[in-house]
Motif scaffolding. Structure first.
Motif, PDB file in Angstrom:
ATOM      1  N   SER A 268      -5.522  -7.939   0.155  1.00 44.30           N
ATOM      2  CA  SER A 268      -6.840  -7.003  -0.345  1.00 44.30           C
ATOM      3  C   SER A 268      -7.237  -6.871  -1.735  1.00 44.30           C
ATOM      4  O   SER A 268      -6.342  -7.216  -2.466  1.00 44.30           O
TER       5      SER A 268
ATOM      6  N   TYR B  22      -5.495   1.142  -2.863  1.00 44.63           N
ATOM      7  CA  TYR B  22      -6.401   0.030  -2.223  1.00 44.63           C
ATOM      8  C   TYR B  22      -7.147  -0.171  -3.386  1.00 44.63           C
ATOM      9  O   TYR B  22      -8.140  -1.379  -3.547  1.00 44.63           O
TER      10      TYR B  22
ATOM     11  N   SER C 237       0.921  -1.186  -0.118  1.00 42.24           N
ATOM     12  CA  SER C 237      -0.239   0.051   0.014  1.00 42.24           C
ATOM     13  C   SER C 237       0.796   1.253   0.088  1.00 42.24           C
ATOM     14  O   SER C 237       2.066   1.493   0.653  1.00 42.24           O
TER      15      SER C 237
ATOM     16  N   ILE D 100     -14.249  -3.004  -1.367  1.00 42.85           N
ATOM     17  CA  ILE D 100     -12.695  -3.394  -1.011  1.00 42.85           C
ATOM     18  C   ILE D 100     -12.793  -4.422   0.139  1.00 42.85           C
ATOM     19  O   ILE D 100     -13.365  -4.318   1.220  1.00 42.85           O
TER      20      ILE D 100
ATOM     21  N   VAL E 258      -9.702   3.693   6.109  1.00 42.95           N
ATOM     22  CA  VAL E 258      -9.340   3.273   4.671  1.00 42.95           C
ATOM     23  C   VAL E 258     -10.351   3.952   3.819  1.00 42.95           C
ATOM     24  O   VAL E 258      -9.892   4.567   2.640  1.00 42.95           O
TER      25      VAL E 258
END
Length: 386
Positions: free
Chosen positions: A280, A253, A175, A297, A330
């Motif tokens: 993810s 993401y 990320s 997500i 997030v």
């Protein structure tokens, strides 16, 4: 019926194999080959524009020790050449080095700020159309001159090109790092909205390492760490905007399937804690009636680990309120990225491409350049513990 002598056939077969081997050895000996010491192997490239708007090509080149033997390691040097085209620069560089510049092992291209501000993507298109470099070479941009990144002495006992290569390769699944290569950069121009991106390299001065490494220099030169957690957004062959670390994390993401990262949140004791992102992914759908793109997500995380300064680290299970805080963080990263890019006219999440892929020619905004302002976005976060 006449009996076939298999021994003769077998003998002829081995004779033909022997003849082929001999011919291959002779051909290999007669073929014109360039030795490693006659080549200048470039591991990194920097492209700038000079004061006359000519291309300034810099290459970080391996200088083999011991006549190209493997013992003793290698030295590195920076060579620079100017010209109207990349081909002219390469020809001039060959002359100044006294060897053939080879870019087959180049893994990263650093682009200067002036080149991108002036919209000179034609330089990259020339490289894309030529056999100079592979189309999977990584692209990054500098805050100012690209050459400054190649010449930076990094404090991790390696030259800047290798350091960048390591950062970008690991960043594909981590990320906050948004890597891209030459092929992907132009592929995104075929999408609705014509938005592309690349990491921004930021030099951060740091302490001198215990032992000198990299490309050398005196002790008065500063040492740097290279940070690639910010992102440049480019639309329709022009500079658009920059995303900070948090916005870049939100973009990662949505764009990538991640398998590494840290999710920070405030635990039930009011202290900062971390959860480890295991995996993810992002699934997207388009609702024609509401004109809404839904990003779902899904994240698999490990139990949170306390990270306070009193060193009382231990694994704890996430409470429902802690999970809600992670989901909020997030979602905020994603929405902050989206709103900021949208305000600058950039469709960084490729929402137009999502709608067009769902409806094709029946999408009502397919010919509307302001489609992004008329679409809605909803973000759903699903957390699962490993």
């Amino acid at each position: 019926m006449k009996k076939i002598d298999m021994s003769k056939i077998t003998g002829k077969k081995w004779l033909m194999i022997l003849i082929i081997i001999v011919l291959l050895i002779i051909y290999d000996g007669l073929a014109v080959q360039t030795s490693i010491v006659s080549r200048a192997v470039a591991v990194g490239i920097a492209i700038d524009l000079d004061d006359q708007n000519q291309i300034e090509l810099s290459a970080q080149v391996i200088l083999p020790r011991n006549g190209g033997q493997t013992q003793g390691g290698n030295d590195f040097a920076i060579f620079t050449a100017s010209g109207e085209t990349i081909q002219e620069c390469v020809a001039e560089m060959n002359t100044s080095i006294g060897a053939i510049a080879s870019f087959a092992h180049t893994t990263v291209i650093v682009l200067g700020k002036k080149m991108l501000d002036d919209g000179r993507t034609d330089i990259l298109r020339e490289m894309m159309a030529s056999p100079i470099v592979s189309d999977n070479v990584q692209l990054v941009c500098a805050e100012d001159k690209a050459k400054d990144i190649l010449t930076a002495k990094v404090s991790i006992n390696e030259v800047s090109s290798y350091h960048l290569q390591r950062l970008l390769q690991s960043g594909h699944n981590q990320s906050s790092v948004i890597p891209t290569n030459l092929k992907t950069f132009f592929m995104h121009y075929t999408h609705v909205g014509q938005t592309s991106y690349m990491p921004i390299v930021v030099r951060k001065e740091t302490d001198k390492p215990i032992s000198n490494g990299g490309q050398g220099g005196d002790d008065k030169e500063p040492y740097y760490l290279l940070d690639v957690s910010n992102t440049l957004v480019y639309t329709r062959d022009r500079y658009c905007c920059q995303l900070n670390r948090e916005q870049s994390r939100g973009l990662s993401y949505v764009l990538f399937a991640l398998d590494d990262g840290i999710l920070t949140y405030e635990d039930d004791r009011g202290k900062l804690s971390e959860a480890t992102l295991v995996r993810s992914r992002c699934d997207r759908t388009y609702n024609r009636d509401t004109r809404e793109v839904v990003l779902t997500i899904t994240m698999i995380i490990r139990n949170a680990q306390n990270s306070n300064l009193d060193h009382d680290a231990f694994d704890v299970a996430l409470s429902d309120t802690e999970r809600a805080r992670i989901e909020t963080n997030v979602r905020n990263d994603i929405l902050n990225c989206y709103e900021y890019a949208k305000s600058n006219g950039a469709d960084v999440f490729f929402l137009g491409e999502t709608a067009y892929g769902s409806l094709g020619k029946y999408w009502e905004y397919k010919d509307d350049p302001d489609y992004l302002q008329k679409m809605l976005l909803r973000v759903e976060i699903r957390l699962r513990s490993e």
